[in-house]
Design a protein around this motif. Structure first.
Motif, PDB file in Angstrom:
ATOM      1  N   LEU A  77     -38.870   4.334   9.186  1.00  0.00           N
ATOM      2  CA  LEU A  77     -38.086   3.238   9.759  1.00  0.00           C
ATOM      3  C   LEU A  77     -36.943   2.848   8.827  1.00  0.00           C
ATOM      4  N   VAL A  78     -37.236   2.741   7.522  1.00  0.00           N
ATOM      5  CA  VAL A  78     -36.184   2.392   6.555  1.00  0.00           C
ATOM      6  C   VAL A  78     -35.087   3.447   6.575  1.00  0.00           C
ATOM      7  N   TYR A  79     -35.499   4.711   6.616  1.00  0.00           N
ATOM      8  CA  TYR A  79     -34.521   5.800   6.652  1.00  0.00           C
ATOM      9  C   TYR A  79     -33.645   5.691   7.899  1.00  0.00           C
ATOM     10  N   ALA A  80     -34.274   5.476   9.051  1.00  0.00           N
ATOM     11  CA  ALA A  80     -33.530   5.413  10.312  1.00  0.00           C
ATOM     12  C   ALA A  80     -32.547   4.241  10.328  1.00  0.00           C
ATOM     13  N   LEU A  81     -32.968   3.095   9.804  1.00  0.00           N
ATOM     14  CA  LEU A  81     -32.116   1.910   9.824  1.00  0.00           C
ATOM     15  C   LEU A  81     -30.873   2.070   8.960  1.00  0.00           C
ATOM     16  N   PHE A  82     -31.021   2.749   7.825  1.00  0.00           N
ATOM     17  CA  PHE A  82     -29.889   2.863   6.903  1.00  0.00           C
ATOM     18  C   PHE A  82     -29.158   4.199   7.019  1.00  0.00           C
ATOM     19  N   ALA A  83     -29.617   5.067   7.922  1.00  0.00           N
ATOM     20  CA  ALA A  83     -28.927   6.341   8.137  1.00  0.00           C
ATOM     21  C   ALA A  83     -28.060   6.309   9.383  1.00  0.00           C
ATOM     22  N   SER A  84     -28.176   5.229  10.151  1.00  0.00           N
ATOM     23  CA  SER A  84     -27.432   5.126  11.409  1.00  0.00           C
ATOM     24  C   SER A  84     -26.187   4.252  11.222  1.00  0.00           C
ATOM     25  N   ALA A  85     -25.041   4.764  11.657  1.00  0.00           N
ATOM     26  CA  ALA A  85     -23.798   4.001  11.557  1.00  0.00           C
ATOM     27  C   ALA A  85     -23.733   2.893  12.596  1.00  0.00           C
ATOM     28  N   HIS A  86     -24.461   3.079  13.684  1.00  0.00           N
ATOM     29  CA  HIS A  86     -24.458   2.077  14.760  1.00  0.00           C
ATOM     30  C   HIS A  86     -25.886   1.786  15.204  1.00  0.00           C
ATOM     31  N   ILE A  87     -26.113   0.548  15.599  1.00  0.00           N
ATOM     32  CA  ILE A  87     -27.395   0.124  16.160  1.00  0.00           C
ATOM     33  C   ILE A  87     -27.098  -0.599  17.464  1.00  0.00           C
ATOM     34  N   ALA A  88     -27.685  -0.110  18.558  1.00  0.00           N
ATOM     35  CA  ALA A  88     -27.451  -0.690  19.887  1.00  0.00           C
ATOM     36  C   ALA A  88     -25.971  -0.723  20.223  1.00  0.00           C
ATOM     37  N   GLY A  89     -25.234   0.300  19.795  1.00  0.00           N
ATOM     38  CA  GLY A  89     -23.825   0.397  20.118  1.00  0.00           C
ATOM     39  C   GLY A  89     -22.907  -0.423  19.242  1.00  0.00           C
ATOM     40  N   GLU A  90     -23.478  -1.156  18.296  1.00  0.00           N
ATOM     41  CA  GLU A  90     -22.682  -2.003  17.404  1.00  0.00           C
ATOM     42  C   GLU A  90     -22.734  -1.447  15.984  1.00  0.00           C
ATOM     43  N   PRO A  91     -21.688  -1.705  15.169  1.00  0.00           N
ATOM     44  CA  PRO A  91     -21.725  -1.267  13.766  1.00  0.00           C
ATOM     45  C   PRO A  91     -22.971  -1.791  13.060  1.00  0.00           C
ATOM     46  N   ASN A  92     -23.582  -0.952  12.274  1.00  0.00           N
ATOM     47  CA  ASN A  92     -24.825  -1.309  11.582  1.00  0.00           C
ATOM     48  C   ASN A  92     -24.528  -2.286  10.440  1.00  0.00           C
ATOM     49  N   PRO A  93     -24.954  -3.564  10.570  1.00  0.00           N
ATOM     50  CA  PRO A  93     -24.661  -4.554   9.521  1.00  0.00           C
ATOM     51  C   PRO A  93     -25.440  -4.288   8.237  1.00  0.00           C
ATOM     52  N   LEU A  94     -26.529  -3.525   8.313  1.00  0.00           N
ATOM     53  CA  LEU A  94     -27.329  -3.252   7.130  1.00  0.00           C
ATOM     54  C   LEU A  94     -26.571  -2.421   6.103  1.00  0.00           C
ATOM     55  N   LEU A  95     -25.579  -1.662   6.595  1.00  0.00           N
ATOM     56  CA  LEU A  95     -24.825  -0.805   5.679  1.00  0.00           C
ATOM     57  C   LEU A  95     -23.909  -1.604   4.765  1.00  0.00           C
ATOM     58  N   ASP A  96     -23.723  -2.891   5.068  1.00  0.00           N
ATOM     59  CA  ASP A  96     -22.909  -3.748   4.201  1.00  0.00           C
ATOM     60  C   ASP A  96     -23.711  -4.272   3.012  1.00  0.00           C
ATOM     61  N   ALA A  97     -25.042  -4.142   3.079  1.00  0.00           N
ATOM     62  CA  ALA A  97     -25.887  -4.622   1.988  1.00  0.00           C
ATOM     63  C   ALA A  97     -25.776  -3.676   0.789  1.00  0.00           C
ATOM     64  N   SER A  98     -26.029  -4.206  -0.403  1.00  0.00           N
ATOM     65  CA  SER A  98     -25.893  -3.383  -1.605  1.00  0.00           C
ATOM     66  C   SER A  98     -26.939  -3.774  -2.641  1.00  0.00           C
ATOM     67  N   LEU A  99     -27.133  -2.892  -3.614  1.00  0.00           N
ATOM     68  CA  LEU A  99     -28.023  -3.134  -4.738  1.00  0.00           C
ATOM     69  C   LEU A  99     -27.213  -2.950  -6.012  1.00  0.00           C
ATOM     70  N   PHE A 100     -26.945  -4.043  -6.714  1.00  0.00           N
ATOM     71  CA  PHE A 100     -26.102  -4.001  -7.910  1.00  0.00           C
ATOM     72  C   PHE A 100     -24.760  -3.318  -7.627  1.00  0.00           C
ATOM     73  N   GLY A 101     -24.225  -3.589  -6.436  1.00  0.00           N
ATOM     74  CA  GLY A 101     -22.916  -3.068  -6.080  1.00  0.00           C
ATOM     75  C   GLY A 101     -22.940  -1.723  -5.381  1.00  0.00           C
ATOM     76  N   ALA A 102     -24.076  -1.052  -5.341  1.00  0.00           N
ATOM     77  CA  ALA A 102     -24.180   0.251  -4.663  1.00  0.00           C
ATOM     78  C   ALA A 102     -24.680   0.043  -3.247  1.00  0.00           C
TER      79      ALA A 102
END
Length: 207
Positions: A77-102
């Protein structure tokens, strides 16, 4: 990280069952050695008697796989959530999250396209995963030193032999970390460190 800690907390009973199974395997080690000596020329009989002993003593030879199997859906599930550019047709907001800037959606293989100081977090996590894998294998080999080794020609010998190729299984996580998003790498690192610490504590309790 909070998701990882929550999942590991829920899986504490699984870890306890694994520790109890390991204690059981140490307890029946002399009986296993006697069976191997008695039926070393009859692999089929040896396998049958070995499985019968595990069943009679209520000890699982494969209990160590339970934590990995239980976590497989979460890792997927974690892989799927952060490997997808879109979720339900919308840009994936999770991709804006970062860890120490990465970015948590970045992959280790992406670093060749432009290494940034923040990407050193990948190196740190891989070092943690590698260290935990090494410590876990060393612990497993130390436990195996007091356990009988299945006959080489016995069915399932490679599976039941703690000193065989499967002893390198902890390092599979290190390889997988190169192909998953940083979020999944973080999960693998934290979960691995938790697993090792949990095993050390439970091993001291169930000796």
């Amino acid at each position: 990280m909070l998701v990882t800690l929550a999942v590991r907390a829920v899986l504490i009973p699984v870890g306890v069952s694994v520790a109890k199974a390991a204690q059981g395997r140490r307890r029946i080690a002399p009986q296993l050695a006697a069976l191997q000596k008695r039926y070393k020329k009859n692999p089929e009989k040896l396998q049958k008697e070995t499985m019968a002993l595990y069943a009679a003593e209520k000890v699982s030879p494969l209990a160590g796989c339970l934590p990995m199997l239980a976590q497989a859906p979460v890792i997927s599930l974690v892989y799927a959530l952060f490997a997808s550019a879109h979720i339900a047709g919308e840009p994936n907001p999770l991709l804006d999250a970062s860890l120490f800037g990465a970015g948590l959606g970045r992959h280790l293989l992406d670093l060749g396209s432009g290494l940034q100081p923040s990407d050193l977090v990948f190196v740190a996590l891989l070092l943690v995963i590698g260290l935990v894998a090494w410590l876990s294998r060393r612990m497993a080999l130390r436990d195996a030193a007091t356990a009988p080794t299945p006959a080489a020609d016995a069915p399932g010998a490679a599976l039941l032999n703690p000193r065989g190729p499967l002893s390198w299984a902890p390092f599979v996580t290190l390889i997988a970390a190169a192909f998953v998003p940083l979020a999944a790498t973080l999960y693998l690192a934290v979960s691995g460190a938790w697993s090792y610490a949990e095993r050390r504590i439970l091993r001291a309790i169930y000796t």
